[in-house]
Design an enzyme around this catalytic site. Structure first.
Site, PDB file in Angstrom:
ATOM      1  N   GLU A   1       0.789  -1.228   0.000  1.00  0.00           N
ATOM      2  CA  GLU A   1       0.000   0.000   0.000  1.00  0.00           C
ATOM      3  C   GLU A   1       0.824   1.283   0.000  1.00  0.00           C
ATOM      4  O   GLU A   1       0.648   2.158   0.857  1.00  0.00           O
ATOM      5  CB  GLU A   1      -0.966  -0.004   1.197  1.00  0.00           C
ATOM      6  CG  GLU A   1      -1.989  -1.121   1.108  1.00  0.00           C
ATOM      7  CD  GLU A   1      -3.055  -1.075   2.187  1.00  0.00           C
ATOM      8  OE1 GLU A   1      -4.108  -1.684   1.993  1.00  0.00           O
ATOM      9  OE2 GLU A   1      -2.819  -0.421   3.232  1.00  0.00           O
TER      10      GLU A   1
ATOM     11  N   GLU B   1      -5.859  -8.075  -0.275  1.00  0.00           N
ATOM     12  CA  GLU B   1      -6.582  -7.959   0.992  1.00  0.00           C
ATOM     13  C   GLU B   1      -8.044  -7.682   0.684  1.00  0.00           C
ATOM     14  O   GLU B   1      -8.355  -6.863  -0.175  1.00  0.00           O
ATOM     15  CB  GLU B   1      -6.038  -6.814   1.859  1.00  0.00           C
ATOM     16  CG  GLU B   1      -4.607  -6.959   2.318  1.00  0.00           C
ATOM     17  CD  GLU B   1      -4.144  -5.758   3.137  1.00  0.00           C
ATOM     18  OE1 GLU B   1      -5.010  -5.008   3.660  1.00  0.00           O
ATOM     19  OE2 GLU B   1      -2.926  -5.555   3.263  1.00  0.00           O
TER      20      GLU B   1
END
Length: 477
Positions: free
Chosen positions: A143, A231
């Protein structure tokens, strides 16, 4: 915790490593019909420097145990480099909640240098023949906050990481792990045409519904190649203990900073003991739909610990294990096939170069020449030629291997920790007599003096006369 010396200081964290995820969990994961585990690893698994408040090297010991358990139960590992020096996104799971210090601010280049070193060190270990068939995927950065430092600089960083991982794997294609790039919150369409001719690269996207609006990204595999939901969870709102961070509240209850009016109380969403069979069936339907739509996915997370206050899980829609136990997670994930569309949604096959075949590792010169390293300018800092940088003069760290013996007591070769002996460049380290800021410094702080810049040493960038004038730095969001 470090200050709590009476109870063991940072060493208390090791008790968590010892007890939270064990071999039993790996056995249950395999029994649940799953075939992969995605394991987040912070840079402190390798080392810490100066006063960085992390427990150094201990998590590596337990990652080695995870490799053993994965091998035993037939699972594969996606190693995800989750926390970088200075933070790549400013969120707590990057090491500290606060500012972004990778590719941003006065230490943004030095932190990126150091981060790339750690990618190289990890790649050298997992590319060894003893591990390459278990740790088959490497998420090189979790991320990264692309909107802060720009996709161009993110691509430059990713290209450098790609080269380091493939160098660690040795010569030829098909060596080393598949490389996973998080899309940096740019959207999948921004990556079309990138890394064409690379050797086994894929995109990682995290399609959570609970933190914002609905995703408009397609479920079909885009032209980049393999795309994985690295995710996702079953949460359709942000209810749950510390889902947003410790003490930060929730959007659903209107207590999260900057959120709108309250929608309602979170108790009905967290007290799973009161859920009816109908509600559990609805949640399972959502799970099946998500699995079918995403195709390739990792659920966040396998397990949530019990609250020390209530004695039960307070974020139930984030626990795969609890869903199995309580009846809202499918006992066989393969039953999800066809939930959304009875036809086969996969558009394939992937091109040969995307799977390590013909044409792999033949990146086009127009791409590589457009995204050379280092960047010319960083957000919140300006020209890289004026920023602190490290020098590649240190001895690279070699991660230790586990110790094994056969039944007769004879040692088993578990690898040296460093596959490619031709990969002998130095490790980046501070230069004596030069000033550096704390890696976690606020990005608005000006660079120190005297500077230890790459341009001054002619080490990592072209001579000043060849440096393109930087664009005006983007404001921080």
């Amino acid at each position: 915790m470090a200050a709590d010396t009476a109870n063991g200081g940072l060493g208390q964290l090791e008790n968590h490593y010892k007890t939270f995820i064990t071999e039993q969990d790996f056995a249950e994961i395999a029994a649940a019909g799953l075939n992969f585990v995605r394991i987040p690893l912070g840079y402190w698994a390798i080392e810490t420097r100066d006063n960085e408040p992390f427990l150094a090297k201990t998590s590596w010991t337990y990652f080695l145990k995870a490799i053993q358990w994965a091998r035993k139960y037939g699972l594969r590992i996606n190693l995800d480099y989750h926390a970088l020096p200075g933070s790549q996104n400013g969120w707590n799971h990057s090491g500290r909640l606060g500012t972004i210090g990778v590719l941003n601010g006065p230490m943004g280049y030095a932190n990126a240098q150091r981060s790339l070193d750690y990618i190289r060190i990890l790649a050298e270990f997992i590319s060894q023949p003893q591990y390459k068939d278990v740790v088959v995927m490497f998420g090189v950065t979790n991320e990264p906050q692309g909107p802060t430092f720009g996709q161009e600089n993110l691509v430059r960083y990713y290209l450098q990481a790609y080269n380091l991982v493939r160098t660690a794997g040795g010569t030829g294609t098909g060596n080393g792990p598949m490389i996973s790039f998080h899309e940096g919150f740019a959207g999948l369409d921004k990556w079309v045409g990138m890394f064409v001719g690379s050797d086994r690269t894929g995109l990682d996207i995290h399609p959570y519904l609970c933190f914002g609006g609905q995703s408009a990204d397609p479920t079909r595999t885009p032209p980049f190649g393999l795309t994985v939901a690295g995710e996702f969870s079953l949460a359709i709102n942000d209810c749950g203990l510390y889902v947003n961070g410790v003490g930060l509240g929730t959007r659903y209850e209107g207590t999260y900073q900057g959120s709108g009016p309250a929608i309602g109380p979170c108790d009905p969403w967290t007290d799973y003991a009161t859920w009816s069979d109908s509600m559990k069936a609805d949640i399972q339907s959502f799970a099946l739909s998500s699995m079918d739509a995403l195709q390739n996915y990792f659920f966040w997370t396998w397990k949530i610990g019990n609250s020390s206050v209530t004695g039960k899980v307070e974020s139930p829609q984030w626990s795969y294990q609890l869903g199995l136990q309580q009846g809202w997670m499918p006992l066989d994930p393969r039953s999800a096939a066809g939930t959304c569309d009875p036809s086969q949604p996969f558009v394939g096959p992937l091109s040969a170069w995307q799977t390590g075949g013909a044409g792999a590792n033949t990146l086009q010169p127009d791409f590589t020449n457009s995204y050379t390293w280092p960047p010319t300018s960083l957000s919140s800092a300006g020209a890289v030629s004026t920023l602190p940088s490290y020098v590649a003069s240190g001895t690279p760290i070699t991660l230790p291997a586990p110790t094994f013996t056969d039944k007769s007591g004879k040692p088993i070769n578990a690898g040296s920790g460093w596959l490619n002996t031709q990969d002998n460049a130095g490790m980046y380290e501070p230069q004596p007599q030069c000033n550096y800021l704390d890696p976690w410094v606020n990005p608005t702080v000006p660079p120190p003096a005297p500077l230890c810049t790459a341009a001054a040493r002619r080490a990592d960038v072209a001579p000043p006369s060849q440096i393109t004038p930087p664009p005006t730095p983007r404001p921080r969001p």
